[in-house]
Design an enzyme around this catalytic site. Structure first.
Site, mmCIF file in Angstrom:
data_model
loop_
_atom_site.group_PDB
_atom_site.id
_atom_site.type_symbol
_atom_site.label_atom_id
_atom_site.label_comp_id
_atom_site.label_asym_id
_atom_site.label_seq_id
_atom_site.Cartn_x
_atom_site.Cartn_y
_atom_site.Cartn_z
ATOM 1 N N CYS A 50 0.842 -1.207 0.000
ATOM 2 C CA CYS A 50 0.000 0.000 0.000
ATOM 3 C C CYS A 50 0.879 1.260 0.000
ATOM 4 C CB CYS A 50 -0.941 -0.041 1.195
ATOM 5 S SG CYS A 50 -2.232 1.210 1.143
ATOM 6 N N HIS A 84 -3.534 -5.733 1.202
ATOM 7 C CA HIS A 84 -2.794 -5.956 2.446
ATOM 8 C C HIS A 84 -2.751 -7.418 2.882
ATOM 9 C CE1 HIS A 84 -2.385 -1.684 3.738
ATOM 10 N NE2 HIS A 84 -3.374 -1.540 2.886
ATOM 11 N N GLU A 92 -0.841 -8.623 5.122
ATOM 12 C CA GLU A 92 -0.556 -8.699 6.574
ATOM 13 C C GLU A 92 -1.824 -8.628 7.419
ATOM 14 O OE1 GLU A 92 -0.537 -6.065 4.850
ATOM 15 O OE2 GLU A 92 -0.688 -4.219 6.018
#
Lengths: 81, 222
Positions: free
Chosen positions: B85, B194, B196
């Site tokens: 990002c 994302h 994560e």
């Protein structure tokens, strides 16, 4: 004291959703003159005294390295009296 | 195996990134933007957020943070670097990756679970996936539209450097539905959604993002 102005605009081929949003807001307010709108950034840099050629070259360099992203933007440097 | 996670002023996702690194089996090492030391890490993650308030352009100020000089140098020598990002935006501003990320085509900040297809699994960060594998991970950004000139786009496609594409409707106007790309060497990867945030089903939509963080172990073992 002199003012150096750097205008940064998205390149013509890069989509400008903000400009498009402004273009579509104008007629809602009765402003019907615009065929299209592009939105950019303007930097006003004050320096002491009249700018020298070397200083203007430095500003050009700064505009290329930091103030604009040459991948998506063009810039113009000018001195405002 | 030590994986550095950089925190810039305004970074949001450094903790989740560090947690994902640990879940993937490596040690997470916090790095500060003003550090002139990479603390002997083997790889670096630039997490998401709004570094330096996104002032000027997303990633434009962060690119000149002291720690980035070291990251750029190490990336040139082959160290794996993943930008997620805002981290992807920093990598583009740093010219470690081509192109730029611009305002979403519909102007809205997006926050949704997004299906992506892994296209290239030959990078340091994608080897745990199979080519064509589809995963669902969060996508949350305001400036996620990948843009580049036609020549760069053709090069990215011809060289297989698109690592992931959005599936279905284009969420943000990215050219060729590009969600992530890599450099020529395959050690630097930028990804807009994302992984994560999707490492376990308790806190994420899936656990399918974990592969990015296990991939890096494969890369080191080789």
């Amino acid at each position: 004291m002199a003012k150096i102005v750097v205008d940064v605009m998205l390149k013509p081929e890069i989509l400008d959703p903000q400009g498009n949003a402004v273009a579509s807001a104008l007629p809602r307010l009765g402003f019907t003159f615009a065929q299209s709108v592009r939105q950019g950034k303007r930097f006003e840099i004050e320096i002491a005294g009249e700018p020298t050629a070397a200083q203007l070259a430095e500003v050009e360099k700064a505009a290329e390295v930091l103030l604009s992203n040459p991948v998506i933007e063009n810039f113009v440097v000018r001195v405002e009296k | 195996m030590r994986v550095g996670v950089i925190t810039f002023p305004g970074t949001l996702d450094d903790r989740d990134a560090a947690r994902a690194v640990v879940a993937g089996g490596a040690e997470a090492v916090s790095l500060w933007h003003a550090d002139a030391d990479l603390k002997n890490v083997d790889a670096v993650i630039l997490p998401g957020g709004f570094s330096y308030g996104d002032y000027l352009r997303c990633g434009a100020i962060s690119r000149f943070a002291p720690v980035m000089n070291l990251v750029i140098e190490a990336a040139g020598k082959g160290m794996p670097v993943l930008g997620i990002c805002n981290g992807f935006q920093v990598l583009c501003e740093s010219h470690l990756l081509p192109g730029a990320l611009t305002r979403n085509s519909d102007l809205h900040f997006l926050c949704k679970d997004q299906e992506i297809e892994i296209i290239n699994n030959a990078t340091a960060w994608t080897s745990s996936y199979k080519p064509g594998e589809k995963i669902v991970i969060p996508l949350k950004n305001g400036e996620g539209s990948f843009q580049c000139d036609d020549e760069t786009l053709a090069k990215l496609e011809d060289q297989g450097r698109v690592i992931a594409r959005y599936v279905g409707q284009n969420p943000n106007g990215s050219r060729n539905l590009i969600a992530g790309i890599t450099n020529e060497r395959g050690n630097v990867v930028g990804l807009m959604p994302h992984p994560e945030h999707a490492i376990d089903e308790l806190t994420g939509p899936t656990a399918q993002g974990l592969g990015f963080f296990t991939s890096i172990l494969n890369a080191m073992v080789k």
